[in-house]
Each structure stands twice: as structure tokens, then as C-alpha cells.
Design a protein around this motif. Structure first.
Motif, short mmCIF file in Angstrom:
data_model
loop_
_atom_site.label_atom_id
_atom_site.label_comp_id
_atom_site.label_asym_id
_atom_site.label_seq_id
_atom_site.Cartn_x
_atom_site.Cartn_y
_atom_site.Cartn_z
N ARG A 67 0.85 -1.20 0.00
CA ARG A 67 0.00 0.00 0.00
C ARG A 67 0.89 1.24 0.00
O ARG A 67 1.47 1.60 1.01
CB ARG A 67 -0.90 -0.03 1.24
CG ARG A 67 -1.89 1.12 1.38
CD ARG A 67 -2.67 0.93 2.68
NE ARG A 67 -3.78 1.86 2.83
CZ ARG A 67 -3.70 3.04 3.44
NH1 ARG A 67 -2.54 3.45 3.94
NH2 ARG A 67 -4.77 3.81 3.56
N ALA A 68 1.00 1.89 -1.15
CA ALA A 68 1.73 3.16 -1.23
C ALA A 68 0.83 4.29 -0.71
O ALA A 68 -0.39 4.17 -0.68
CB ALA A 68 2.16 3.43 -2.66
N TRP A 69 1.46 5.38 -0.33
CA TRP A 69 0.74 6.51 0.27
C TRP A 69 0.69 7.66 -0.73
O TRP A 69 1.44 8.63 -0.65
CB TRP A 69 1.45 6.93 1.56
CG TRP A 69 1.58 5.81 2.56
CD1 TRP A 69 0.87 4.64 2.58
CD2 TRP A 69 2.48 5.74 3.66
NE1 TRP A 69 1.26 3.85 3.63
CE2 TRP A 69 2.25 4.48 4.31
CE3 TRP A 69 3.46 6.59 4.16
CZ2 TRP A 69 2.97 4.09 5.44
CZ3 TRP A 69 4.17 6.20 5.29
CH2 TRP A 69 3.93 4.97 5.92
N HIS A 70 -0.22 7.55 -1.67
CA HIS A 70 -0.27 8.52 -2.76
C HIS A 70 -1.62 9.18 -2.93
O HIS A 70 -1.70 10.25 -3.55
CB HIS A 70 0.09 7.82 -4.09
CG HIS A 70 -0.85 6.71 -4.47
ND1 HIS A 70 -1.87 6.89 -5.36
CD2 HIS A 70 -0.93 5.42 -4.05
CE1 HIS A 70 -2.54 5.75 -5.49
NE2 HIS A 70 -1.99 4.85 -4.70
N ALA A 71 -2.69 8.58 -2.42
CA ALA A 71 -4.03 9.05 -2.76
C ALA A 71 -4.63 10.00 -1.72
O ALA A 71 -5.40 10.88 -2.06
CB ALA A 71 -4.96 7.87 -2.96
N GLY A 72 -4.32 9.82 -0.45
CA GLY A 72 -4.91 10.65 0.58
C GLY A 72 -6.41 10.41 0.70
O GLY A 72 -6.93 9.37 0.32
N ALA A 73 -7.10 11.41 1.22
CA ALA A 73 -8.55 11.29 1.38
C ALA A 73 -9.24 11.34 0.02
O ALA A 73 -8.88 12.14 -0.83
CB ALA A 73 -9.06 12.42 2.27
N GLY A 74 -10.21 10.50 -0.16
CA GLY A 74 -10.95 10.46 -1.42
C GLY A 74 -11.73 9.18 -1.55
O GLY A 74 -11.72 8.33 -0.64
N ARG A 75 -12.41 9.04 -2.68
CA ARG A 75 -13.17 7.81 -2.91
C ARG A 75 -13.45 7.67 -4.39
O ARG A 75 -13.37 8.62 -5.17
CB ARG A 75 -14.47 7.80 -2.12
CG ARG A 75 -15.52 8.81 -2.58
CD ARG A 75 -16.78 8.68 -1.73
NE ARG A 75 -17.35 7.36 -1.81
CZ ARG A 75 -18.10 6.80 -0.84
NH1 ARG A 75 -18.33 7.45 0.28
NH2 ARG A 75 -18.61 5.60 -1.01
N TRP A 76 -13.77 6.43 -4.78
CA TRP A 76 -14.25 6.16 -6.13
C TRP A 76 -15.27 5.05 -6.04
O TRP A 76 -14.95 3.93 -5.61
CB TRP A 76 -13.11 5.77 -7.07
CG TRP A 76 -13.57 5.62 -8.49
CD1 TRP A 76 -13.73 4.48 -9.21
CD2 TRP A 76 -13.96 6.70 -9.37
NE1 TRP A 76 -14.18 4.76 -10.47
CE2 TRP A 76 -14.34 6.11 -10.60
CE3 TRP A 76 -14.02 8.08 -9.22
CZ2 TRP A 76 -14.77 6.87 -11.68
CZ3 TRP A 76 -14.46 8.84 -10.30
CH2 TRP A 76 -14.83 8.24 -11.51
N GLY A 77 -16.52 5.35 -6.38
CA GLY A 77 -17.57 4.37 -6.21
C GLY A 77 -17.66 3.95 -4.75
O GLY A 77 -17.74 4.78 -3.86
N ALA A 78 -17.63 2.64 -4.50
CA ALA A 78 -17.72 2.13 -3.14
C ALA A 78 -16.39 2.16 -2.41
O ALA A 78 -16.34 1.84 -1.22
CB ALA A 78 -18.26 0.70 -3.18
N ILE A 79 -15.33 2.51 -3.08
CA ILE A 79 -13.99 2.46 -2.48
C ILE A 79 -13.70 3.77 -1.75
O ILE A 79 -13.68 4.84 -2.37
CB ILE A 79 -12.91 2.22 -3.56
CG1 ILE A 79 -13.13 0.86 -4.23
CG2 ILE A 79 -11.52 2.31 -2.97
CD1 ILE A 79 -12.27 0.64 -5.46
N THR A 80 -13.47 3.68 -0.45
CA THR A 80 -13.15 4.87 0.33
C THR A 80 -11.73 4.83 0.88
O THR A 80 -11.26 5.85 1.41
CB THR A 80 -14.14 5.04 1.50
OG1 THR A 80 -14.18 3.84 2.26
CG2 THR A 80 -15.53 5.36 0.96
N ASP A 81 -11.04 3.72 0.78
CA ASP A 81 -9.61 3.67 1.08
C ASP A 81 -8.90 3.45 -0.26
O ASP A 81 -8.58 2.33 -0.64
CB ASP A 81 -9.29 2.56 2.07
CG ASP A 81 -7.80 2.46 2.40
OD1 ASP A 81 -7.01 3.24 1.82
OD2 ASP A 81 -7.43 1.61 3.22
N VAL A 82 -8.70 4.54 -0.98
CA VAL A 82 -8.16 4.43 -2.32
C VAL A 82 -6.73 3.90 -2.30
O VAL A 82 -6.32 3.16 -3.20
CB VAL A 82 -8.24 5.79 -3.05
CG1 VAL A 82 -7.65 5.71 -4.44
CG2 VAL A 82 -9.70 6.26 -3.13
#
Length: 231
Positions: A67-82
């Protein structure tokens, strides 16, 4: 491919496997070396799986199973831990000039390989601006999303005229495609246009309506069972 390991990574949460490929730009000048130093510094708490230089060099910094640390807070569809559900690619660009042909070739080769290894469909290739509308704008208006789509590495809607503008209808279709509903409408529209209609301004129009409806119809974001939650 050069390896330059970053300590800024961890286990993917709850056994999550990659569902997304998230594209960024670095917004830094000076090529890959400043980016590598930044991602190797433990104090930044930032990293990406890959960095792509302007000359097409690809640097591997975090293994794909981590798990790289690149996305921060956010979401896509049902995914909330991008971060747990994605592979992050940082593309060297200071947001002031187009992406080079050699760089785009390298991005296409890299994305294609990741898609094959993890069975990620074209609709799973998104930008940071898609998962964090209003907070992030990368890979920006100069990135050639349509080129990726023509190569089967992303998606592109049909540019047809649609129904009369309807903010509620646009928001519903955008949510079906994957965008979060938890942002103001203008922020949502700007994020959509940044990727699919760069340079277009003004109020919602029938072309926006047709394009988002086509995206929602053909590529709805999956409702993943046990989608990872942020923590």
C-alpha cells in the motif's frame, strides 16, 4: 526499469487487492531525482508505486502488493480507502507543459502491464482529480486521456448532444460512474470537465449530460462487497 525503494508504504488493509490505477502528476521540476528523494524521505509520509520521467524512464518505488501513500482522502464508487485499492503512478510534469511522447509511451506500457497483472478494466484507470474532486487536479488538463482510451487503457464517452441540463440528473449519473456525491455541484462538474472536456467553462450543458450518461450506462463503478473504508 530502475528500482528506488521507498520506506513510505504498508500492508493493504483487509486483504484488499488493487481495483484501480491512479494517475498523478508530480507538479515538480527537475526530473525524477527530486521526486525519488521526496518519496524516500520518511518525514513526508508520501510515496507511489511508480514514477515516470519525462524521458520515459520508469522508477519502481513500492512493490505492487504493498500500500503506497499517494491518494490521501478520497473515494471512487464504493472504495473509500483508495490507497489500499489502487496502484499509484506519478508522472513527472510541473503542470506547465504537455506530457512528452516518450513519457506517454512509457505510461501506456506501464498501465497495460498493471492492468494485465491485476485484471483491472479500463474504467479502473482514473486520475487523482477523479477520486478527490476539488482537492486535487492531477494529472491535469494537459494529460491525454483520450489517447489512453483509444489504446483500451481507459474510457471515453461519446460526445453527443443530450437532454436539457439537470443538475440532479448529472449528479446521479456521475455517482453511478464513480464520482463522490459529497462535493458541491460546481466542484463535481469541474472535475468531470477537467478529464473529459478540458478547457470548457460555463454552466452545465447538454453535452455534459450526454457524456456523463454514456459513462454511467457503459461503465458503472462496481458495488464492491467489503470495499475498504478509510481509517
Amino acid at each position: 526499469m530502475r528500482e528506488a525503494p521507498s520506506p513510505n508504504c504498508g500492508e493493504r488493509r483487509d486483504g484488499t487487492v488493487p481495483h484501480l490505477i491512479l494517475l498523478h502528476y508530480t507538479a515538480m521540476a527537475g526530473g525524477v531525482e527530486p521526486v525519488i528523494r521526496w518519496f524516500q524521505d520518511p518525514e513526508t509520509q508520501l510515496s507511489a508505486h511508480y514514477v515516470v520521467g519525462e524521458d520515459g524512464e520508469v522508477v519502481s518505488m513500492v512493490p505492487e502488493d504493498r500500500r503506497a501513500w499517494h491518494a490521501g482522502a478520497g473515494r471512487w464508487g464504493a472504495i473509500t480507502d483508495v490507497n489500499s485499492a489502487s496502484i499509484g503512478i506519478e508522472i513527472c510534469n510541473a503542470a506547465t507543459h504537455p506530457f512528452s511522447a516518450r513519457q506517454m509511451d512509457a505510461v501506456e506500457d506501464l498501465v497495460s502491464g498493471i492492468m494485465d497483472r491485476h485484471v483491472i478494466p479500463p474504467e479502473g484507470v482514473i486520475g487523482h482529480s477523479d477520486s478527490a474532486p476539488g482537492r486535487k487536479v492531477d494529472p491535469g488538463r494537459r494529460f491525454d486521456w483520450r489517447r489512453l482510451a483509444l489504446s483500451g487503457l481507459s474510457v471515453w464517452p461519446k460526445p453527443a448532444a443530450g437532454p436539457a441540463p439537470d443538475q440532479d440528473g448529472f449528479r446521479r449519473d456521475a455517482s453511478t460512474f464513480g464520482y463522490t456525491e459529497e462535493v458541491p455541484f460546481e466542484t463535481l462538474l469541474s472535475a468531470f470537465r477537467l478529464r473529459f472536456r478540458p478547457g470548457i467553462e460555463g454552466p452545465l450543458d447538454p453535452v455534459d449530460m450526454a457524456m456523463i450518461a454514456d459513462l454511467a450506462r457503459r461503465w458503472p463503478a462496481p458495488a464492491l462487497d467489503g470495499a475498504p473504508a478509510a481509517s
